[in-house]
Design a protein around this motif. Structure first.
Motif, PDB file in Angstrom:
ATOM      1  N   GLY A 190      -3.636  -6.019  -4.789  1.00 46.78           N
ATOM      2  CA  GLY A 190      -4.056  -7.072  -5.365  1.00 46.78           C
ATOM      3  C   GLY A 190      -5.767  -6.705  -5.780  1.00 46.78           C
ATOM      4  O   GLY A 190      -6.128  -7.253  -6.648  1.00 46.78           O
ATOM      5  N   LEU A 191      -6.231  -5.909  -5.016  1.00 50.61           N
ATOM      6  CA  LEU A 191      -7.643  -5.784  -4.995  1.00 50.61           C
ATOM      7  C   LEU A 191      -7.828  -4.331  -5.851  1.00 50.61           C
ATOM      8  O   LEU A 191      -9.131  -3.752  -5.677  1.00 50.61           O
ATOM      9  CB  LEU A 191      -8.427  -5.697  -3.476  1.00 50.61           C
ATOM     10  N   GLY A 192      -6.862  -3.820  -6.159  1.00 53.89           N
ATOM     11  CA  GLY A 192      -7.044  -2.537  -7.186  1.00 53.89           C
ATOM     12  C   GLY A 192      -7.160  -1.373  -6.256  1.00 53.89           C
ATOM     13  O   GLY A 192      -8.055  -0.399  -6.573  1.00 53.89           O
ATOM     14  N   CYS A 193      -6.401  -1.465  -5.194  1.00 60.46           N
ATOM     15  CA  CYS A 193      -6.162  -0.379  -4.267  1.00 60.46           C
ATOM     16  C   CYS A 193      -4.904   0.361  -4.275  1.00 60.46           C
ATOM     17  O   CYS A 193      -3.764  -0.365  -4.470  1.00 60.46           O
ATOM     18  CB  CYS A 193      -6.380  -0.669  -2.790  1.00 60.46           C
ATOM     19  N   GLU A 194      -4.881   1.540  -4.040  1.00 58.74           N
ATOM     20  CA  GLU A 194      -3.662   2.353  -3.752  1.00 58.74           C
ATOM     21  C   GLU A 194      -3.178   2.305  -2.213  1.00 58.74           C
ATOM     22  O   GLU A 194      -4.185   2.724  -1.435  1.00 58.74           O
ATOM     23  CB  GLU A 194      -3.741   3.813  -4.082  1.00 58.74           C
ATOM     24  N   VAL A 195      -2.134   1.822  -2.012  1.00 61.37           N
ATOM     25  CA  VAL A 195      -1.999   1.357  -0.426  1.00 61.37           C
ATOM     26  C   VAL A 195      -0.901   2.011   0.237  1.00 61.37           C
ATOM     27  O   VAL A 195       0.278   2.190  -0.393  1.00 61.37           O
ATOM     28  CB  VAL A 195      -1.744  -0.248  -0.344  1.00 61.37           C
ATOM     29  N   ASP A 196      -1.234   2.494   1.331  1.00 62.20           N
ATOM     30  CA  ASP A 196       0.003   3.270   2.290  1.00 62.20           C
ATOM     31  C   ASP A 196      -0.155   2.267   3.648  1.00 62.20           C
ATOM     32  O   ASP A 196      -0.890   2.085   4.157  1.00 62.20           O
ATOM     33  CB  ASP A 196      -0.431   4.490   2.733  1.00 62.20           C
ATOM     34  N   ALA A 197       1.140   1.553   3.712  1.00 61.62           N
ATOM     35  CA  ALA A 197       1.088   0.449   4.956  1.00 61.62           C
ATOM     36  C   ALA A 197       2.591   0.800   5.437  1.00 61.62           C
ATOM     37  O   ALA A 197       3.304   1.160   5.092  1.00 61.62           O
ATOM     38  CB  ALA A 197       1.285  -0.975   4.380  1.00 61.62           C
ATOM     39  N   TRP A 198       2.400   0.760   6.727  1.00 59.70           N
ATOM     40  CA  TRP A 198       3.509   1.041   7.536  1.00 59.70           C
ATOM     41  C   TRP A 198       3.326   0.593   9.165  1.00 59.70           C
ATOM     42  O   TRP A 198       2.247  -0.131   9.501  1.00 59.70           O
ATOM     43  CB  TRP A 198       3.754   2.496   7.682  1.00 59.70           C
ATOM     44  N   GLU A 199       4.327   0.585  10.098  1.00 59.82           N
ATOM     45  CA  GLU A 199       4.300   0.387  11.415  1.00 59.82           C
ATOM     46  C   GLU A 199       5.101   1.025  12.058  1.00 59.82           C
ATOM     47  O   GLU A 199       6.066   2.071  11.570  1.00 59.82           O
ATOM     48  CB  GLU A 199       5.001  -1.148  11.535  1.00 59.82           C
ATOM     49  N   THR A 200       4.610   1.296  13.429  1.00 52.95           N
ATOM     50  CA  THR A 200       5.032   2.273  14.348  1.00 52.95           C
ATOM     51  C   THR A 200       5.275   1.557  15.668  1.00 52.95           C
ATOM     52  O   THR A 200       4.092   0.815  16.065  1.00 52.95           O
ATOM     53  CB  THR A 200       4.144   3.392  14.562  1.00 52.95           C
ATOM     54  N   THR A 201       6.270   1.578  16.329  1.00 52.27           N
ATOM     55  CA  THR A 201       6.390   1.177  17.676  1.00 52.27           C
ATOM     56  C   THR A 201       6.273   2.370  18.635  1.00 52.27           C
ATOM     57  O   THR A 201       6.953   3.179  18.775  1.00 52.27           O
ATOM     58  CB  THR A 201       7.882   0.501  18.018  1.00 52.27           C
TER      59      THR A 201
END
Length: 273
Positions: A190-201
């Motif tokens: 929403g802030l004009g970013c290309e985003v890569d989001a993830w989680e790791t255990t």
């Protein structure tokens, strides 16, 4: 929640395990947009600087500044400050992530490693931090996502028990200290970013006597140790009770003690110019 005091030596006792998420985060950061000038990089919550220097190794011509609000951490980090091999420099300065507001267009990269979980409402700062990026710049961070793990639940339950709640009832963070990967993605997109989001255990294999207790003494237990710092007997009593609970929750195996640790990551590249 009162501010915690920090012990750099205790924090660094598990430096190899703690560094792994930073390395994994850094691997997903794209090349920086700086052309014809040294990149400008901020490490927000740099601690003792042991991973901040990895930024200078990847971008040796950059001016890298590590920011932290712990004088003890900064004292250790300052030993690493100075010019870098590619003509850049590494330095450290006092700043609190709760109110850090860099000037617009200041940085090519703002990175934060295992810090924002200590900052209530930290997503509200995202607009200012993204605004501080040059076009094409990146904001990247990772935060622990293990607040519902036994290590944290047992600590909170003990602190909230009748014996301890008057002194410790409000000093610890809860599961809402961080967002989900999807919620971070939505905020940053929403802030004009290309985003890569993830989680790791991560499945950390710890060795030694009471290794999970030794780990949390450097991080999650700091607010308790700070609150009880003026009462050695109370500190020893709480730690002994907590140690017993941890031994039941994390029994040792023939190879060591397995300590699962979930972390949440986001890499947001500003694309709106």
């Amino acid at each position: 929640m009162p501010a915690a005091t920090w012990d750099p030596q205790q924090y660094l006792r598990h430096a190899d395990h703690r560094s792994r998420p930073f390395v994994d985060l850094l691997a997903r950061v794209p090349e920086l947009p700086a052309e014809g000038r040294p990149p400008r990089i901020a490490d927000l919550g740099c601690g003792p600087g042991n991973v901040t220097r990895l930024l200078a190794e990847r971008w040796p011509a950059a001016h890298v500044t590590g920011f932290d609000n712990s004088p003890a951490m900064l004292a250790g980090a300052d030993e690493l400050a100075g010019p870098t091999g590619g003509g850049g420099r590494l330095d450290f300065a006092f700043a609190d992530a709760a109110d850090w507001t860099p000037a617009p267009g200041t940085y090519d990269l703002i990175l934060s490693n295992a810090t924002l979980q200590w900052v209530p409402g930290h997503p509200d700062s995202f607009p200012a931090w993204v605004g501080a990026l040059v076009p094409g710049g990146t904001f990247a961070f990772q935060v622990p996502g293990n607040f519902d793990a036994p290590s944290h639940v047992l600590m909170r339950d003990l602190a909230a028990s009748p014996h301890w709640r008057d002194r410790l009832g409000d000093v610890l963070r809860h599961a809402d200290a961080v967002l989900s990967p999807g919620a971070y993605l939505d905020r940053l997109a929403g802030l004009g970013c290309e985003v890569d989001a993830w989680e790791t255990t991560y499945q950390h294999l710890l060795v030694g006597e009471d290794p999970v207790l030794d780990w949390v003494k450097g991080t999650g237990l700091r607010p308790v140790l700070t609150a009880l710092a003026d009462d050695r007997a109370a500190t020893e009593e709480f730690v002994a009770q907590y140690r017993t609970l941890l031994r039941e929750a994390y029994p040792p195996t023939a190879h060591g003690t397995v300590f699962p640790f979930r972390r949440v990551f986001a890499v947001a590249r500003r694309t709106d110019g």
